[in-house]
Design a protein around this motif. Structure first.
Motif, PDB file in Angstrom:
ATOM      1  N   PHE A  86     121.587  59.560  77.458  1.00 14.80           N
ATOM      2  CA  PHE A  86     121.338  60.498  78.547  1.00 14.80           C
ATOM      3  C   PHE A  86     120.643  59.803  79.724  1.00 14.80           C
ATOM      4  N   LYS A  87     119.729  58.892  79.424  1.00 16.73           N
ATOM      5  CA  LYS A  87     118.996  58.182  80.481  1.00 16.73           C
ATOM      6  C   LYS A  87     119.898  57.186  81.209  1.00 16.73           C
ATOM      7  N   THR A  88     120.643  56.392  80.467  1.00 13.42           N
ATOM      8  CA  THR A  88     121.445  55.329  81.089  1.00 13.42           C
ATOM      9  C   THR A  88     122.721  55.870  81.740  1.00 13.42           C
ATOM     10  N   LYS A  89     123.346  56.872  81.130  1.00 12.99           N
ATOM     11  CA  LYS A  89     124.633  57.370  81.635  1.00 12.99           C
ATOM     12  C   LYS A  89     124.464  58.452  82.687  1.00 12.99           C
ATOM     13  N   TYR A  90     123.479  59.351  82.490  1.00 16.77           N
ATOM     14  CA  TYR A  90     123.328  60.505  83.381  1.00 16.77           C
ATOM     15  C   TYR A  90     122.031  60.497  84.192  1.00 16.77           C
ATOM     16  N   SER A  91     121.145  59.532  83.962  1.00 16.48           N
ATOM     17  CA  SER A  91     119.812  59.498  84.595  1.00 16.48           C
ATOM     18  C   SER A  91     119.011  60.750  84.246  1.00 16.48           C
ATOM     19  N   ILE A  92     119.199  61.263  83.029  1.00 13.95           N
ATOM     20  CA  ILE A  92     118.452  62.419  82.548  1.00 13.95           C
ATOM     21  C   ILE A  92     117.253  61.929  81.739  1.00 13.95           C
ATOM     22  N   ASP A  93     116.052  62.335  82.136  1.00 15.80           N
ATOM     23  CA  ASP A  93     114.850  62.038  81.359  1.00 15.80           C
ATOM     24  C   ASP A  93     114.676  63.110  80.292  1.00 15.80           C
ATOM     25  N   THR A  94     114.202  62.700  79.123  1.00 18.32           N
ATOM     26  CA  THR A  94     113.940  63.644  78.046  1.00 18.32           C
ATOM     27  C   THR A  94     112.448  63.709  77.747  1.00 18.32           C
ATOM     28  N   LEU A  95     112.044  64.847  77.232  1.00 23.02           N
ATOM     29  CA  LEU A  95     110.659  65.083  76.800  1.00 23.02           C
ATOM     30  C   LEU A  95     110.736  65.817  75.469  1.00 23.02           C
ATOM     31  N   ILE A  96     110.230  65.173  74.404  1.00 20.73           N
ATOM     32  CA  ILE A  96     110.458  65.708  73.062  1.00 20.73           C
ATOM     33  C   ILE A  96     109.292  65.356  72.146  1.00 20.73           C
ATOM     34  N   PRO A  97     108.885  66.251  71.249  1.00 23.38           N
ATOM     35  CA  PRO A  97     107.809  65.929  70.309  1.00 23.38           C
ATOM     36  C   PRO A  97     108.308  64.988  69.212  1.00 23.38           C
ATOM     37  N   LEU A  98     107.409  64.122  68.739  1.00 19.65           N
ATOM     38  CA  LEU A  98     107.735  63.200  67.658  1.00 19.65           C
ATOM     39  C   LEU A  98     107.251  63.759  66.322  1.00 19.65           C
ATOM     40  N   LYS A  99     107.842  63.261  65.258  1.00 12.03           N
ATOM     41  CA  LYS A  99     107.357  63.597  63.924  1.00 12.03           C
ATOM     42  C   LYS A  99     106.128  62.759  63.615  1.00 12.03           C
ATOM     43  N   LYS A 100     105.245  63.282  62.775  1.00 10.30           N
ATOM     44  CA  LYS A 100     103.972  62.618  62.487  1.00 10.30           C
ATOM     45  C   LYS A 100     104.136  61.231  61.896  1.00 10.30           C
ATOM     46  N   ASN A 101     105.169  61.043  61.081  1.00 12.52           N
ATOM     47  CA  ASN A 101     105.324  59.774  60.375  1.00 12.52           C
ATOM     48  C   ASN A 101     106.124  58.725  61.129  1.00 12.52           C
ATOM     49  N   THR A 151     108.699  60.515  75.939  1.00 13.96           N
ATOM     50  CA  THR A 151     109.446  60.800  77.162  1.00 13.96           C
ATOM     51  C   THR A 151     109.958  59.521  77.799  1.00 13.96           C
ATOM     52  N   THR A 152     111.107  59.609  78.428  1.00 12.09           N
ATOM     53  CA  THR A 152     111.645  58.489  79.199  1.00 12.09           C
ATOM     54  C   THR A 152     111.221  58.584  80.663  1.00 12.09           C
ATOM     55  N   ARG A 153     110.546  59.674  81.033  1.00 15.02           N
ATOM     56  CA  ARG A 153     110.055  59.820  82.411  1.00 15.02           C
ATOM     57  C   ARG A 153     108.746  59.048  82.560  1.00 15.02           C
ATOM     58  N   ASN A 154     108.593  58.358  83.661  1.00 14.79           N
ATOM     59  CA  ASN A 154     107.390  57.569  83.913  1.00 14.79           C
ATOM     60  C   ASN A 154     106.351  58.445  84.625  1.00 14.79           C
ATOM     61  N   TYR A 155     105.714  59.294  83.857  1.00 14.79           N
ATOM     62  CA  TYR A 155     104.687  60.169  84.424  1.00 14.79           C
ATOM     63  C   TYR A 155     103.483  59.345  84.890  1.00 14.79           C
ATOM     64  N   ARG A 156     103.012  59.629  86.084  1.00 14.54           N
ATOM     65  CA  ARG A 156     101.772  58.991  86.539  1.00 14.54           C
ATOM     66  C   ARG A 156     100.571  59.567  85.798  1.00 14.54           C
ATOM     67  N   ASP A 157     100.649  60.837  85.492  1.00 10.87           N
ATOM     68  CA  ASP A 157      99.551  61.522  84.817  1.00 10.87           C
ATOM     69  C   ASP A 157     100.109  62.210  83.576  1.00 10.87           C
ATOM     70  N   PRO A 158      99.619  61.884  82.377  1.00 11.24           N
ATOM     71  CA  PRO A 158     100.149  62.511  81.159  1.00 11.24           C
ATOM     72  C   PRO A 158      99.936  64.019  81.103  1.00 11.24           C
ATOM     73  N   VAL A 159      98.973  64.514  81.873  1.00 10.14           N
ATOM     74  CA  VAL A 159      98.739  65.964  81.910  1.00 10.14           C
ATOM     75  C   VAL A 159     100.004  66.686  82.386  1.00 10.14           C
ATOM     76  N   ASP A 160     100.713  66.084  83.338  1.00  9.31           N
ATOM     77  CA  ASP A 160     101.938  66.693  83.854  1.00  9.31           C
ATOM     78  C   ASP A 160     102.992  66.823  82.760  1.00  9.31           C
ATOM     79  N   ALA A 161     103.031  65.862  81.852  1.00  6.18           N
ATOM     80  CA  ALA A 161     103.988  65.928  80.743  1.00  6.18           C
ATOM     81  C   ALA A 161     103.668  67.107  79.828  1.00  6.18           C
ATOM     82  N   ILE A 162     102.392  67.327  79.564  1.00  5.42           N
ATOM     83  CA  ILE A 162     101.992  68.452  78.714  1.00  5.42           C
ATOM     84  C   ILE A 162     102.376  69.776  79.378  1.00  5.42           C
ATOM     85  N   LEU A 163     102.119  69.882  80.676  1.00  7.36           N
ATOM     86  CA  LEU A 163     102.449  71.109  81.398  1.00  7.36           C
ATOM     87  C   LEU A 163     103.956  71.350  81.424  1.00  7.36           C
TER      88      LEU A 163
END
Length: 293
Positions: free
Chosen positions: A146-161, A225-237
């Motif tokens: 999605f990032k390389t072909k469409y320039s779509i950034d993703t934001l997704i939770p990871l599993k604990k392990n 996330t593949t987005r380069n957030y300047r502030d991680p707070v923005d990612a949470i929001l």
């Protein structure tokens, strides 16, 4: 109308029409999400499947139950609805951009990936800028493509392990940077360019989130996330926007889907769902245009 033909019309022609009428906002925030539609226990519902669900409609792993309880557990007949939803930054605008209705046992990831591919093929690149997902869509190859072909950034939770989450925790110990406050109960820290998520071929940032729950218990979880957030707070929001879809589902299910479907034909069930979502989206677009005038 045949269910597949109607779904193609909705996902291609209707989505293209919305895009041409500038119904997609410039922030380009979309949510990919799956939801269960429960049905009466009637085996005549075409393509429906039984799932073990509790009273709150959450999936129950029967293998973790005592055998005598698992044998007596009554599963629920359901469909699964996977949606590509466009949402505004200020949480007051929701358009169902693409949809697929299938049997409840179908996996979310391939269905969601196909929806995004079909949507981009219909409206072109650049409409989806940020795609917010839940763990059901975790897939390194899809995130990279999605990032390389469409320039779509993703934001997704990871599993604990997952190694990526562990590496972010390790970097936190070495980094003297403080946790950043999101609100009174939440703080976060971002580790950049984590490479331990095998299969991801693009830069990946991991955000650790520390939440103080009721009773003072601290919960630590992480977002990638593949987005380069300047502030991680923005990612949470941004990720909190995904919570809004649950409210939308509750509204739709408790009103337009509350009495079930008038037919067990899959073609008619699909028409009922898609035209409901279409009407909902048209009302949202109308209200948004009215507020601008």
């Amino acid at each position: 109308t045949d269910a597949d033909e109607l779904t193609r019309w909705y996902n291609r022609d209707a989505s293209k029409f919305f895009s041409q009428k500038r119904a997609i906002q410039k922030e380009g925030i979309f949510i990919l999400d799956g939801s269960i539609l429960t049905l009466p226990s009637n085996k005549n519902y075409e393509n429906a499947q039984y799932l073990p669900l509790d009273k709150d409609k959450n999936y129950v792993d029967l293998e973790k139950m005592p055998p005598y309880e698992a044998e007596r557990f009554r599963s629920t007949l359901c469909y699964k609805m996977v949606n590509l939803l466009h949402i505004s930054k200020d949480k007051n605008y929701f358009v169902f951009a693409a949809n697929r209705i299938v049997g409840a046992k179908s996996h979310d990831k391939p269905l969601g990936e196909a929806l995004v591919d079909e949507y981009v093929a219909s409206v072109g690149k650049g409409k989806i800028k940020l795609l917010i997902l839940d763990r059901a869509f975790l897939d390194a190859a899809m995130i990279s493509r999605f990032k390389t072909k469409y320039s779509i950034d993703t934001l997704i939770p990871l599993k604990k392990n997952m190694d990526a989450a562990h590496d972010a925790k390790g970097l936190l110990k070495l980094d003297k940077a403080p946790w950043k406050k999101v609100d009174d109960n939440t703080s976060c820290y971002m580790a950049k360019k984590i490479t331990s998520y095998e299969g991801v071929s693009v830069d990946l940032n991991v955000i650790l989130v520390r939440t103080v729950e009721k009773g003072g218990k601290i919960r630590l979880w992480s977002l990638a996330t593949t987005r380069n957030y300047r502030d991680p707070v923005d990612a949470i929001l941004d990720y909190r926007l995904r919570w809004q879809i649950e409210e939308r589902y509750k509204q739709i299910k408790s009103t337009w889907f509350s009495k079930g479907f008038n037919s067990t034909s899959f073609n008619l069930v699909t028409a009922h769902i898609l035209f409901t979502l279409l009407v909902y989206s048209l009302i949202q677009i109308y209200l948004n245009i009215s507020s601008l005038n």
